[in-house]
Design an enzyme around this catalytic site. Structure first.
Site, PDB file in Angstrom:
ATOM      1  N   GLU A 293       0.848  -1.198   0.000  1.00  0.00           N
ATOM      2  CA  GLU A 293       0.000   0.000   0.000  1.00  0.00           C
ATOM      3  C   GLU A 293       0.879   1.242   0.000  1.00  0.00           C
ATOM      4  O   GLU A 293       1.547   1.537   0.993  1.00  0.00           O
ATOM      5  CB  GLU A 293      -0.923  -0.008   1.226  1.00  0.00           C
TER       6      GLU A 293
ATOM      7  N   ARG B 298       0.648  10.361   0.191  1.00  0.00           N
ATOM      8  CA  ARG B 298       0.982  11.422   1.138  1.00  0.00           C
ATOM      9  C   ARG B 298       2.241  12.161   0.752  1.00  0.00           C
ATOM     10  O   ARG B 298       2.669  13.069   1.455  1.00  0.00           O
ATOM     11  CB  ARG B 298       1.195  10.844   2.546  1.00  0.00           C
TER      12      ARG B 298
ATOM     13  N   THR C 219      -4.400   6.051   1.668  1.00  0.00           N
ATOM     14  CA  THR C 219      -4.716   7.449   1.989  1.00  0.00           C
ATOM     15  C   THR C 219      -5.437   8.115   0.817  1.00  0.00           C
ATOM     16  O   THR C 219      -5.192   9.287   0.496  1.00  0.00           O
ATOM     17  CB  THR C 219      -3.446   8.257   2.392  1.00  0.00           C
TER      18      THR C 219
ATOM     19  N   LYS D 250     -10.967  -1.544   6.597  1.00  0.00           N
ATOM     20  CA  LYS D 250      -9.767  -1.238   7.379  1.00  0.00           C
ATOM     21  C   LYS D 250     -10.228  -0.688   8.723  1.00  0.00           C
ATOM     22  O   LYS D 250     -10.972   0.295   8.764  1.00  0.00           O
ATOM     23  CB  LYS D 250      -8.956  -0.201   6.600  1.00  0.00           C
TER      24      LYS D 250
END
Ligand code: 3PG
Length: 206
Positions: free
Chosen positions: A41, A45, A68, A128
């Protein structure tokens, strides 16, 4: 195309990656895959995140997703960069609908019963649990899992090699996520990454 269950089944741990230097992307992916963790993953960011997804995709065996992901625009950018799955810290209706329309495997973040209900309404049952330790830890997830029988979780947030097994011992947990495999800001150390990946790949799932 693989579904979210296929992605989550690949390994007990999904490394959560914050990539600062695009030239590190490929060696990091190679070390993680060699250590037995193929699902990666890459968090959106950093400015190089989309390029990092592309670079990691060239690594044989790597299954690279975007994390994200906050809105439909980022979801589209991740798909265009070749992301094979998408992870978000929370869930909005806009993002859920866009994810469904994209057909990409999607793992939205939840921390409460109401959020799980909203995710179910939008058709998502692989979630998640985030931020796992801060949102009540194992006790909280046990309580939630008891209510939502068909839902399976990937807890992330505060999970380490030392506490991961306790989470993986819960029947509702399919895998865990975490950044401990490649700590942010650490100079590239392929041997250390591979060693951490091997230890994580050796964790057991029930
Ligand atoms: C995430 O994006 O899932 C979290 O930042 C990972 O949490 P951790 O750094 O505590 O593993």
């Amino acid at each position: 195309m693989a579904g979210i269950d296929d992605i989550l089944a690949l390994a007990p741990v999904i490394p959560v990656l914050v990539i600062d230097r695009v030239e590190d992307a490929r060696p990091i992916a190679e070390a993680l895959v060699a250590g037995g963790l193929p699902a990666l993953e890459v968090t959106l960011r950093t400015p190089v995140a989309l390029d990092a997804i592309q670079a990691m995709n060239a690594v044989p065996g790597a299954v690279v997703g975007a994390g994200t992901v906050l809105d439909p625009g980022q979801l589209a950018a991740a798909r265009d960069a070749g992301a094979e799955f998408v992870v978000s810290p929370g869930l909005t209706e806009r993002l859920g609908v866009a994810a469904r329309d994209s057909g990409l495997p999607f793992l939205p973040g939840v921390a409460t019963a109401g959020e799980i209900m909203r995710a179910r309404d939008l058709g998502f049952s692989r979630l998640k649990f985030f931020p796992a330790e801060a949102a009540g830890g194992i006790k909280a997830l046990k309580g939630l899992a008891a209510i939502f029988g068909g839902v399976r979780f990937c807890p992330t947030g505060g999970i380490t090699q030392d506490n991961a097994q306790t989470w993986l011992d819960l029947p509702a947990v399919v895998c865990v996520g975490g950044s401990w495999l490649v700590p942010a800001g650490e100079p590239l150390d392929r041997a250390a990454i591979r060693a951490r990946a091997e230890a994580a790949a050796g964790l057991r799932r029930v």
